[in-house]
Scaffold this active site. Structure first.
Site, PDB file in Angstrom:
ATOM      1  N   GLU A 142       0.805  -1.233   0.000  1.00 42.76           N
ATOM      2  CA  GLU A 142       0.000   0.000   0.000  1.00 42.76           C
ATOM      3  C   GLU A 142       0.833   1.274   0.000  1.00 42.76           C
ATOM      4  OE1 GLU A 142      -3.418  -2.485   2.502  1.00 42.76           O
ATOM      5  OE2 GLU A 142      -2.941  -0.436   3.129  1.00 42.76           O
ATOM      6  N   GLU A 247      -5.787 -11.180  -0.976  1.00 41.25           N
ATOM      7  CA  GLU A 247      -6.590 -11.021   0.248  1.00 41.25           C
ATOM      8  C   GLU A 247      -8.086 -11.016  -0.098  1.00 41.25           C
ATOM      9  OE1 GLU A 247      -3.119  -7.975   1.984  1.00 41.25           O
ATOM     10  OE2 GLU A 247      -5.230  -7.570   2.457  1.00 41.25           O
TER      11      GLU A 247
HETATM   12  O1  G3I Z   1      -3.469  -7.581  19.048  1.00 39.56           O
HETATM   13  C1  G3I Z   1      -4.482  -6.746  19.585  1.00 39.56           C
HETATM   14  C2  G3I Z   1      -5.023  -7.392  20.855  1.00 39.56           C
HETATM   15  O2  G3I Z   1      -3.980  -7.368  21.826  1.00 39.56           O
HETATM   16  C3  G3I Z   1      -6.212  -6.571  21.338  1.00 39.56           C
HETATM   17  O3  G3I Z   1      -6.769  -7.234  22.481  1.00 39.56           O
HETATM   18  C4  G3I Z   1      -7.281  -6.551  20.207  1.00 39.56           C
HETATM   19  C5  G3I Z   1      -8.501  -5.768  20.629  1.00 39.56           C
HETATM   20  O4  G3I Z   1      -8.517  -4.512  20.104  1.00 39.56           O
HETATM   21  O5  G3I Z   1      -6.701  -5.896  19.040  1.00 39.56           O
HETATM   22  C6  G3I Z   1      -5.623  -6.687  18.542  1.00 39.56           C
HETATM   23  O6  G3I Z   1      -5.088  -6.004  17.461  1.00 39.56           O
HETATM   24  C7  G3I Z   1      -5.920  -6.130  16.283  1.00 39.56           C
HETATM   25  C8  G3I Z   1      -5.082  -6.842  15.195  1.00 39.56           C
HETATM   26  O7  G3I Z   1      -5.846  -6.860  13.963  1.00 39.56           O
HETATM   27  C9  G3I Z   1      -4.760  -8.268  15.579  1.00 39.56           C
HETATM   28  O8  G3I Z   1      -5.924  -9.017  15.689  1.00 39.56           O
HETATM   29  C10 G3I Z   1      -6.239  -4.709  15.817  1.00 39.56           C
HETATM   30  O9  G3I Z   1      -7.135  -4.115  16.772  1.00 39.56           O
HETATM   31  C11 G3I Z   1      -6.954  -4.775  14.453  1.00 39.56           C
HETATM   32  O10 G3I Z   1      -7.101  -3.455  13.923  1.00 39.56           O
HETATM   33  C12 G3I Z   1      -6.079  -5.564  13.465  1.00 39.56           C
HETATM   34  O11 G3I Z   1      -6.826  -5.640  12.290  1.00 39.56           O
HETATM   35  C13 G3I Z   1      -6.060  -6.164  11.188  1.00 39.56           C
HETATM   36  C14 G3I Z   1      -5.858  -5.052  10.155  1.00 39.56           C
HETATM   37  O12 G3I Z   1      -5.160  -5.600   9.015  1.00 39.56           O
HETATM   38  C15 G3I Z   1      -5.066  -3.909  10.758  1.00 39.56           C
HETATM   39  O13 G3I Z   1      -4.538  -3.121   9.843  1.00 39.56           O
HETATM   40  C16 G3I Z   1      -6.887  -7.286  10.547  1.00 39.56           C
HETATM   41  O14 G3I Z   1      -7.007  -8.380  11.476  1.00 39.56           O
HETATM   42  C17 G3I Z   1      -6.233  -7.778   9.266  1.00 39.56           C
HETATM   43  O15 G3I Z   1      -7.112  -8.652   8.584  1.00 39.56           O
HETATM   44  C18 G3I Z   1      -5.939  -6.575   8.359  1.00 39.56           C
HETATM   45  O16 G3I Z   1      -5.248  -7.050   7.223  1.00 39.56           O
HETATM   46  C19 G3I Z   1      -4.928  -6.063   6.228  1.00 39.56           C
HETATM   47  C20 G3I Z   1      -3.697  -6.552   5.488  1.00 39.56           C
HETATM   48  O17 G3I Z   1      -2.651  -6.772   6.379  1.00 39.56           O
HETATM   49  C21 G3I Z   1      -3.305  -5.541   4.422  1.00 39.56           C
HETATM   50  N1  G3I Z   1      -4.421  -5.227   3.535  1.00 39.56           N
HETATM   51  C22 G3I Z   1      -5.666  -4.868   4.169  1.00 39.56           C
HETATM   52  C23 G3I Z   1      -6.056  -5.934   5.192  1.00 39.56           C
HETATM   53  C24 G3I Z   1      -7.387  -5.604   5.782  1.00 39.56           C
HETATM   54  O18 G3I Z   1      -7.274  -4.411   6.507  1.00 39.56           O
END
Ligand code: G3I
Length: 356
Positions: A142, A247
């Protein structure tokens, strides 16, 4: 019926044979063995895995001198044990990067040499650790806005385009056998796609290895139009690189037009209108989703340049789209439902692959 797989059910991997890799993104709970239904689906239907979050900078390199590889080691071991093509996601991104990376001396601006040395230490250590065991890396993710301009991330602000060249060079040095990709969403939008094509050219002109371009594929039932998806595949294939859909998910829930894609920094407040199928996806919507997946896979099956299609999750229970762009929705974007049962979309994908 055991959730997920019945012996009668065709294995997508067997239908595909070697036509292209079929993958799924796995989360930490699945890798830790807390989701046997999902793992059974992966073992039966997929030939590749990607790490949804556990190989991102914030997960493996939380402090300058501290690396955390326990979950990543388990992920790579799972892939090796089941003979899967293991993807590493993602080395360089502006999201989910530990805050210390972009910290400058008090009152100062982020020094380019300092940032480059942090990039070097990260890529050498992470790619070096999994040399020969991670077959491919999303090196940069990105880097562009939808209008094709460079995204003004801390990487670009401090280093310009050079951060991309260095990241690919360092990844190749750390594992000369690994495939290296540029990854982004909305590459079906021509200005953004042309920026990615220019990036490939600039790397090739400098003799820097890049093997493929990943379109993430976070799509809706009617957006992007099929002809835009096909035009993107045709255009990107002209670079001579592999094309991957990295994805994939098809969101059947309402979403504001401006949020098509995956701009995770943008979020909206949950309203009942945005969560219409909390009790389950009605049959008419199941059929629309099935038709959309049939149409999309029919395009993928047409172009030899398409070398991998990876779903971003395994079942509707673990999709990130339950919490984006609004938290706490009940979404239904994948081929298996929350109990791991195949949906009509599973049958249309199998059919499109058979016809391939
Ligand atoms: O690890 C913390 C945990 O400690 C906490 O208890 C929990 C509650 O808030 O959050 C956890 O972190 C989350 C993380 O995923 C791990 O599960 C974040 O809040 C959450 O925002 C994060 O979301 C991820 C997102 O990327 C963040 O940018 C999604 O799971 C993941 O599917 C998504 O993947 C991205 C690709 O890497 C790049 N392209 C877009 C795609 C979708 O956004």
């Amino acid at each position: 019926m055991k959730g997920g797989c019945t012996d009668q059910q065709a294995s997508l991997r067997e239908i595909l044979k070697e036509r292209f890799l079929l993958g799924a993104a796995l989360n930490a709970a699945q890798i830790a063995g807390h989701d046997p239904i999902a793992l059974e689906i992966v073992r039966r239907h997929f030939s590749s895995i990607s790490p949804e979050n556990l190989l991102k900078w914030e997960a493996v390199h939380p402090q300058p001198e501290r690396f955390e590889f326990a979950a990543a080691d388990q992920y790579v071991a799972f892939g090796a044990k089941h003979g899967l093509f293991v993807v590493g996601h993602v080395l360089v991104w502006h999201q989910q990067t530990s805050s210390w990376v972009f910290e400058s001396a008090p009152g100062g601006t982020l020094d380019a040499e300092v940032l480059l040395s942090r990039l070097e230490a990260h890529v050498r250590t992470v790619v070096g650790r999994y040399r020969g065991r991670v077959q491919a890396w999303d090196v940069v993710n990105e880097a562009f806005e939808d209008d094709g301009t460079w995204r003004n991330t801390p990487w670009y602000a401090a280093l310009g385009e050079e951060y991309v060249w260095r990241a690919f060079e360092l990844a190749h040095q750390a594992d000369p056998g690994a495939q290296l990709y540029y990854n982004d969403y909305n590459l079906w939008k021509a200005p953004k796609r042309q920026a990615a094509v220019r990036l490939v050219k600039s790397l090739c002109e400098r003799g820097i290895r890049i093997d493929g371009i990943g379109e993430q594929g976070h799509w809706l039932l009617d957006d992007p139009p099929l002809e835009d998806i096909e035009a993107a595949v045709v255009d990107l294939a002209k670079t001579g690189r592999q094309i991957m859909i990295t994805e994939l998910d098809v969101d059947p829930l309402p979403r504001p037009e401006e949020l098509i894609g995956a701009e995770v920094s943008k979020r909206i407040v949950l309203t009942p209108e945005l969560d219409p199928y909390a009790e389950g996806l009605p049959e008419r919507m199941q059929q629309r989703l099935a038709q959309r997946y049939r149409d999309i896979f029919s395009i993928f099956a047409k172009y030899p340049a398409v070398r991998r299609v990876t779903f971003w999750g395994v079942t509707d229970a673990d999709t990130w789209l339950n919490n984006w762009p609004a938290p706490g929705r009940t979404n239904h974007p994948l081929l298996w439902d929350r109990q791991g049962r195949p949906k009509p979309a599973f049958d249309t994908v199998a059919e499109a692959l058979r016809r391939g």
